[in-house]
Write a protein that holds these residues in place. Sequence first.
Motif, PDB file in Angstrom:
ATOM      1  N   ARG A   1      -7.860   1.110  -9.724  1.00  0.00           N
ATOM      2  CA  ARG A   1      -7.810   0.293  -8.259  1.00  0.00           C
ATOM      3  C   ARG A   1      -8.412   1.573  -7.378  1.00  0.00           C
ATOM      4  O   ARG A   1      -8.873   2.928  -7.873  1.00  0.00           O
ATOM      5  N   GLY A   2      -7.992   1.636  -5.531  1.00  0.00           N
ATOM      6  CA  GLY A   2      -8.802   3.045  -4.728  1.00  0.00           C
ATOM      7  C   GLY A   2      -7.745   2.879  -3.449  1.00  0.00           C
ATOM      8  O   GLY A   2      -7.195   2.645  -3.299  1.00  0.00           O
ATOM      9  N   TYR A   3      -8.733   3.329  -2.753  1.00  0.00           N
ATOM     10  CA  TYR A   3      -7.525   3.858  -1.444  1.00  0.00           C
ATOM     11  C   TYR A   3      -8.787   4.177  -0.204  1.00  0.00           C
ATOM     12  O   TYR A   3      -9.849   4.456  -0.960  1.00  0.00           O
ATOM     13  N   GLY A   4      -8.434   4.002   0.898  1.00  0.00           N
ATOM     14  CA  GLY A   4      -9.104   4.363   1.874  1.00  0.00           C
ATOM     15  C   GLY A   4      -8.103   5.237   3.269  1.00  0.00           C
ATOM     16  O   GLY A   4      -7.394   5.684   3.394  1.00  0.00           O
TER      17      GLY A   4
ATOM     18  N   ARG B   1     -13.020   2.984   0.681  1.00  0.00           N
ATOM     19  CA  ARG B   1     -12.855   3.072  -0.857  1.00  0.00           C
ATOM     20  C   ARG B   1     -14.145   4.088  -1.242  1.00  0.00           C
ATOM     21  O   ARG B   1     -14.636   3.633  -0.889  1.00  0.00           O
TER      22      ARG B   1
ATOM     23  N   ARG C   1     -13.238   5.269  -4.442  1.00  0.00           N
ATOM     24  CA  ARG C   1     -12.835   5.596  -5.966  1.00  0.00           C
ATOM     25  C   ARG C   1     -12.585   3.676  -7.105  1.00  0.00           C
ATOM     26  O   ARG C   1     -12.653   3.026  -6.563  1.00  0.00           O
TER      27      ARG C   1
ATOM     28  N   HIS D   1       0.904  -0.941   0.033  1.00  0.00           N
ATOM     29  CA  HIS D   1       0.313   0.376   0.305  1.00  0.00           C
ATOM     30  C   HIS D   1       0.894   1.277   0.122  1.00  0.00           C
ATOM     31  O   HIS D   1       1.972   1.272   0.485  1.00  0.00           O
TER      32      HIS D   1
ATOM     33  N   CYS E   1      -7.088  -1.925  -1.418  1.00  0.00           N
ATOM     34  CA  CYS E   1      -6.296  -1.370   0.164  1.00  0.00           C
ATOM     35  C   CYS E   1      -6.554  -1.301   1.135  1.00  0.00           C
ATOM     36  O   CYS E   1      -6.329  -0.327   1.948  1.00  0.00           O
ATOM     37  N   GLN E   2      -7.042  -2.375   1.091  1.00  0.00           N
ATOM     38  CA  GLN E   2      -7.949  -2.809   2.847  1.00  0.00           C
ATOM     39  C   GLN E   2      -6.389  -3.662   3.662  1.00  0.00           C
ATOM     40  O   GLN E   2      -5.615  -4.371   3.080  1.00  0.00           O
TER      41      GLN E   2
ATOM     42  N   GLY F   1      -3.362   3.454  -0.389  1.00  0.00           N
ATOM     43  CA  GLY F   1      -3.913   3.570  -1.843  1.00  0.00           C
ATOM     44  C   GLY F   1      -2.735   1.951  -2.038  1.00  0.00           C
ATOM     45  O   GLY F   1      -2.388   0.921  -1.997  1.00  0.00           O
ATOM     46  N   GLU F   2      -4.127   0.738  -3.441  1.00  0.00           N
ATOM     47  CA  GLU F   2      -3.470  -0.093  -3.642  1.00  0.00           C
ATOM     48  C   GLU F   2      -2.622   0.135  -4.571  1.00  0.00           C
ATOM     49  O   GLU F   2      -2.140   1.088  -5.478  1.00  0.00           O
TER      50      GLU F   2
END
Length: 597
Positions: free
Chosen positions: A413-416, A400, A402, A368, A570-571, A457-458
Amino acid sequence: MTLVLTPPPEPAEVDLATTYDAIVVGSGAAGGMAANVLTAKGLKVLLLEAGKKINIEQELRSMQWPYDHPRRGEAEPGWHALSLNEYNVRTPPYARKDSAYKHVWSYVGGWGGSDYVKNILVDEKDHPYTGTPYAWVRARLLGGKTNIWGRLALRLSDYDFKAKTHDGYGEDWPISYADVEPYYDKVDRYLGISGHAEGLPHLPDSIFQRSNKLTAAEVKLRASLKNMGRTATPYRAGVTTDGLKHNKYRSKCFGRGACGRRPGGCDIHAAFDSPTGLIYPAMDTGNLTLRTNSTAYEVLVDPKTGRARGVAFVDSVTHKPLEAKGRTVIVAASTLESARLLLLSKSPQHPNGIGNSSGHVGHNFCEHLMGPSVTGLYKDLVGKPHTIEDGRPGGFYVPRFRNLKDKQPDFIRGYGFEGNSGQSIYPWSAGRPGFGKSYKKEVRDYVGAFINMGGFGEVLPRYENSVSIDPNVKDSWGIPVLRFDYKFGDNEKKMAQDMAVTAKEMFEAAGVEVIGNDADLLTPGWSIHELGTSRMGNDPKTSVLNQFQQSHDVPNLLVVDGSSHVNASCQNPTWTIMALAWRSCDHLADELRKGNL
Ligand SMILES: Cc1cc2nc3c(=O)[nH]c(=O)nc-3n(C[C@H](O)[C@H](O)[C@H](O)COP(=O)(O)OP(=O)(O)OC[C@H]3O[C@@H](n4cnc5c(N)ncnc54)[C@H](O)[C@@H]3O)c2cc1C
Ligand code: SF4
């Protein structure tokens, strides 16, 4: 206050003449789970751990206030924690043997309260690595990094397991959420997790115990994010808030917040750690033999069959080489150390390292990215009455949002975000200028009004992001070390820009006055979420393990840590690592029972 703790069980005698049903290498989240599941099924297991067993309660001293400590929690002079600039400007190895410092830790040792982690984090002088900049955080002791982990315990969903189907990049996992869900449920029930159900398809709910409460500032943020179709949920903490009747080594959370004050750690073990959550219960079955101070350097093979027959290790104290025998070998030394062990295990049958006929061991390394963040102030909360808000094991999490239904033009991909507006032991407001009565009043007035969050983020899995063995450098035990060849790509850089923008946007929409907004990426490795170096898949040409984390090449060899992850999502990974390890060890026990191995 005196804590009443159940002492650890007496260790069983180690007998290296015995052939164990399984040898597990590494005692963190993954190895602890493997040992627990297999011993519960009656199998005889030898657990080899490179680090020592320390008196962890004595080490963490969660009830100690800074003023009770001669140096406010800091270690003696002569210890040094690596800084961001050292990681970015210098070339690894970061700590040379002739360094002026007596001991050198990774950056986590610089978080404050370094005296509490000085025997938990590895000394970089003994554990060098080479190659591209990488902030590698390692904990060599019984329980590994779980002794100080941040406790955020999240599930993956089919947005992660079937990410290729969703956006065309990389590979799908050979499993889906439905395969893992029953094991996430088992982990939740067995280890305890606190949180609040939100019903989000991309962040499935766990079986939650009592949730932590959001602070006034966080409640305001949550209400505002709801209008944007986003969520700020109480931190999903791998912490038992209601207690666990089946585990005598753990207490329920007292809400003292000590785990959030320093690099982590809970000396009443409300926060999950592998020794009290998994290993001591496994020892109580009478089926687990634990050998600490045992650094594995080769998986041994039967020259006739090419199958695993045992593990060669050195006694970490005496440096004496030893061997253990097993019907199966389960590698769980953490993603990068497991890759190192597989690559070191060369034989005529496995010339590129054991389980590496695909050439993928050490590759597709992902994690990440971190760095983008926002800090702000709720002006209308200044001077308002506040509660003792540091008494909880975490703040909030923004899952996330996105590339779920939307498609971002610049990145996939996404992010938290992980965030907090609680008071810490040294409140942010204490950094304000002033002194005396008026200063103290100001610190108290501002304490519940600050809020911040930082993104995870991934990082996409790419074959070229890899680790290999450096033929020229060895650690203090004479074992060749890892060389990193790892960089962020365009997707990561574009994602980081978006993270900084949306973080600010969310705070502004919620009426927070933004006082800081970072967009820069931290050094690779900062997240401490290394994954993917022996990915699972259906095709032995492009993957190392099958869906049960079993080597395609060597059926009695499993790798049950984050190595097997096909992408990073992203987890945070630890709950998934344990769910998968449980699933694989259930399968392994079945195969052994049926005589298939
Ligand atoms: C400060 C911090 C905060 C974190 N926060 C979070 C979080 O909020 N959420 C989350 O999901 N994760 C978090 N993590 C990551 C989490 O700790 C890891 O995902 C988890 O511990 C991985 O488990 P593991 O068993 O693969 O590795 P580890 O826990 O590292 O255990 C591996 C074990 O193997 C041993 N070992 C290594 N090499 C050898 C060898 N050659 N022979 C024998 N033994 C060996 C090590 O000594 C170690 O004990 C955090 C980590 C840290 C340090
Ligand atoms: S807040 Fe809970 S989990 Fe954290 S140190 Fe205190 S008791 Fe342990």
